[in-house]
Design an enzyme around this catalytic site. Sequence first.
Site, PDB file in Angstrom:
ATOM      1  N   LYS A  45     -11.047  -5.545   1.638  1.00  0.00           N
ATOM      2  CA  LYS A  45     -10.729  -6.613   2.602  1.00  0.00           C
ATOM      3  C   LYS A  45      -9.226  -6.701   2.834  1.00  0.00           C
ATOM      4  CE  LYS A  45     -10.333 -10.996   1.058  1.00  0.00           C
ATOM      5  NZ  LYS A  45      -9.129 -11.731   1.432  1.00  0.00           N
ATOM      6  N   ASN A  46      -8.457  -6.648   1.745  1.00  0.00           N
ATOM      7  CA  ASN A  46      -7.024  -6.885   1.876  1.00  0.00           C
ATOM      8  C   ASN A  46      -6.262  -5.720   2.511  1.00  0.00           C
ATOM      9  OD1 ASN A  46      -7.446  -9.381   0.833  1.00  0.00           O
ATOM     10  ND2 ASN A  46      -6.467  -9.008  -1.146  1.00  0.00           N
ATOM     11  N   CYS A  89      -7.967 -19.836   1.549  1.00  0.00           N
ATOM     12  CA  CYS A  89      -8.475 -20.540   0.377  1.00  0.00           C
ATOM     13  C   CYS A  89      -7.416 -21.462  -0.203  1.00  0.00           C
ATOM     14  CB  CYS A  89      -8.885 -19.534  -0.697  1.00  0.00           C
ATOM     15  SG  CYS A  89     -10.420 -18.691  -0.340  1.00  0.00           S
ATOM     16  N   ARG A 145       0.815 -21.845  -0.746  1.00  0.00           N
ATOM     17  CA  ARG A 145       0.838 -20.668   0.125  1.00  0.00           C
ATOM     18  C   ARG A 145       1.782 -20.833   1.318  1.00  0.00           C
ATOM     19  NH1 ARG A 145      -4.978 -17.812   0.077  1.00  0.00           N
ATOM     20  NH2 ARG A 145      -3.688 -15.998  -0.169  1.00  0.00           N
ATOM     21  N   ASP A 187      -6.213 -11.860  -8.201  1.00  0.00           N
ATOM     22  CA  ASP A 187      -7.568 -11.947  -7.649  1.00  0.00           C
ATOM     23  C   ASP A 187      -8.642 -11.579  -8.672  1.00  0.00           C
ATOM     24  OD1 ASP A 187      -6.486 -12.720  -5.284  1.00  0.00           O
ATOM     25  OD2 ASP A 187      -6.822 -10.837  -4.223  1.00  0.00           O
ATOM     26  N   ARG A 220     -16.336 -14.414   2.366  1.00  0.00           N
ATOM     27  CA  ARG A 220     -15.048 -14.002   2.936  1.00  0.00           C
ATOM     28  C   ARG A 220     -14.615 -12.646   2.383  1.00  0.00           C
ATOM     29  NH1 ARG A 220     -11.037 -18.926   3.332  1.00  0.00           N
ATOM     30  NH2 ARG A 220      -9.959 -17.240   4.330  1.00  0.00           N
TER      31      ARG A 220
HETATM   32  C1  UD1 Z   1      -2.351 -11.459  -0.765  1.00  0.00           C
HETATM   33  C2  UD1 Z   1      -3.846 -11.228  -0.848  1.00  0.00           C
HETATM   34  C3  UD1 Z   1      -4.465 -12.159  -1.889  1.00  0.00           C
HETATM   35  C4  UD1 Z   1      -3.745 -11.981  -3.230  1.00  0.00           C
HETATM   36  C5  UD1 Z   1      -2.244 -12.117  -3.068  1.00  0.00           C
HETATM   37  C6  UD1 Z   1      -1.477 -11.791  -4.332  1.00  0.00           C
HETATM   38  C7  UD1 Z   1      -4.437 -10.528   1.381  1.00  0.00           C
HETATM   39  C8  UD1 Z   1      -5.164 -10.832   2.641  1.00  0.00           C
HETATM   40  N1  UD1 Z   1      -4.437 -11.488   0.443  1.00  0.00           N
HETATM   41  O1  UD1 Z   1      -2.166 -12.807  -0.346  1.00  0.00           O
HETATM   42  O2  UD1 Z   1      -5.842 -11.826  -2.021  1.00  0.00           O
HETATM   43  O3  UD1 Z   1      -4.204 -12.980  -4.119  1.00  0.00           O
HETATM   44  O4  UD1 Z   1      -1.771 -11.219  -2.038  1.00  0.00           O
HETATM   45  O5  UD1 Z   1      -1.777 -10.512  -4.770  1.00  0.00           O
HETATM   46  O6  UD1 Z   1      -3.928  -9.443   1.196  1.00  0.00           O
HETATM   47  N2  UD1 Z   1       4.826 -16.982  -1.171  1.00  0.00           N
HETATM   48  C9  UD1 Z   1       5.862 -17.812  -0.795  1.00  0.00           C
HETATM   49  N3  UD1 Z   1       6.358 -17.688   0.486  1.00  0.00           N
HETATM   50  C10 UD1 Z   1       5.879 -16.771   1.373  1.00  0.00           C
HETATM   51  C11 UD1 Z   1       4.828 -15.919   0.964  1.00  0.00           C
HETATM   52  C12 UD1 Z   1       4.325 -16.043  -0.314  1.00  0.00           C
HETATM   53  O7  UD1 Z   1       6.325 -18.646  -1.567  1.00  0.00           O
HETATM   54  O8  UD1 Z   1       6.382 -16.705   2.501  1.00  0.00           O
HETATM   55  C13 UD1 Z   1       4.276 -17.102  -2.539  1.00  0.00           C
HETATM   56  C14 UD1 Z   1       2.820 -17.522  -2.548  1.00  0.00           C
HETATM   57  O9  UD1 Z   1       2.682 -18.916  -2.442  1.00  0.00           O
HETATM   58  C15 UD1 Z   1       2.348 -16.982  -3.879  1.00  0.00           C
HETATM   59  C16 UD1 Z   1       3.151 -15.697  -4.015  1.00  0.00           C
HETATM   60  O10 UD1 Z   1       4.268 -15.819  -3.131  1.00  0.00           O
HETATM   61  O11 UD1 Z   1       2.692 -17.870  -4.898  1.00  0.00           O
HETATM   62  C17 UD1 Z   1       2.373 -14.436  -3.679  1.00  0.00           C
HETATM   63  O12 UD1 Z   1       1.845 -14.555  -2.385  1.00  0.00           O
HETATM   64  P1  UD1 Z   1       1.564 -13.278  -1.461  1.00  0.00           P
HETATM   65  O13 UD1 Z   1       1.814 -12.036  -2.246  1.00  0.00           O
HETATM   66  O14 UD1 Z   1       2.296 -13.456  -0.191  1.00  0.00           O
HETATM   67  O15 UD1 Z   1       0.020 -13.434  -1.206  1.00  0.00           O
HETATM   68  P2  UD1 Z   1      -0.748 -13.288   0.169  1.00  0.00           P
HETATM   69  O16 UD1 Z   1      -0.142 -12.193   0.970  1.00  0.00           O
HETATM   70  O17 UD1 Z   1      -0.958 -14.608   0.776  1.00  0.00           O
END
Ligand code: UD1
Length: 417
Positions: A22-23, A116, A121, A306, A398
Amino acid sequence: MSKLLVTGRQKLSGEVYVQGAKNSSLPILAATILTKGESVIFNCPNLSDIDASSRILRYLGCKVERSDHTIVVKSDDVCRSDIPDELMRKTRSSIVFLGAVLARTGRARLSFPGGCEIGLRPIDMHLKALRELGAEIKEKHGYLDCSAPYGLKGTKISLSFPSVGATEDIMIAACLASGTTTITNAAREPEIVDLADYLNKCGAKIYGAGEGVVMIDGVSSLNGTSHTIIPDRIVAATLMSCAASTGSHIMLRGVIGSQLESVIPVFEETGCTVKYKDGDMEFVSPKRLKTMKIVRTMPYPGVPTDAQAPLLAAACVADGTSVFVENIFENRYRHTSELVRMGAKIKTEGKIAVVEGVQSLYGASVEATDLRGAAALIVAGLCAESDTEISGIKYLERGYENFEIVLSSLGADIKKV
Ligand code: UD1
């Protein structure tokens, strides 16, 4: 509303193919917007998050055809640069459309993404990086109004944390920027590499994906291509957790062993045997698991956040105490209160969860509140005495395609009602 009914105490056996990731699929679908021509994406799982991305693509003017696990996207006629709130809220990863739409059309108007409830986030890193690439971004009334009046321009971007989504968003946006973009402290997840592979086949020039520094030389246009999505390492880890909690012996087909290198030792510590050869993983669990001692989630190549929920569910029936440290998201233990209803002994405090293994869980009526938490309840339900009724399975859908059918094929007594 659908529910899952699980009758526990059944051993799993046999083999299954692991679905596409999915990711990987989500950012690659967003990236098709950059291209002119046709992209054929194979091994794309049938999931509600993929439906949401397909709807966004169609809204933007792309032609999207789906059959079985293949999605064909034609992006020649992209005619809009806005995404309605209703579509943005369906999934968190809709934020990767920001970089893609901006790079393709020079504008983007969309609301903050949904997804979720596993933490705050924020998207600050995405916005900061896109501004560094030359975008003007106004945040008003929950909407982001973005424009790149002079086009995006390659630059050096340093991430304060290796965010997966931000790395993807920047990589996508930088492909059509003028000049070179360098991302330092980039995320190194396999899904980043898969996205880069797709984009490079389209004609992009991305170097170093999967390493901490990624360099992108901007090009003037991209073509369509065909691409096969990598297997889903989190679904594989979930199936391993299901087999571990039930003392089972299963074979996972079509996985990439190196992408599970942080998870395999966790299972080996509990007494499971894992043998990998050429995409096949044989997994044998002992009658009773030993503890996982301490599991810390980390950015790749660490233990994925995850996988934390399914691993924790298996630890509930281990012989001794396991400790989990969740370092990525601040609200990722919501499934533990439901596991406690099933007889688990878990204490959480901030990012720590202490799991005191019990001899056996018992069935209960429980509710999933996020995707991986839903998977954890299945891991628990499969090994529990008596029946478990799991509601909130829209979260499961999802990320897991027909998971009850996959598990039934392994001999589990699980059905959707
Ligand atoms: C992606 C994955 C999700 C996985 C996560 C971490 C997808 C669709 N989803 O989510 O399944 O759990 O990576 O491996 O690929 N953060 C900030 N500011 C930002 C962006 C992120 O503070 O602008 C923080 C987030 O709140 C979190 C951390 O960084 O604490 C990691 O988030 P991130 O790696 O961005 O996760 P996602 O891309 O949302």
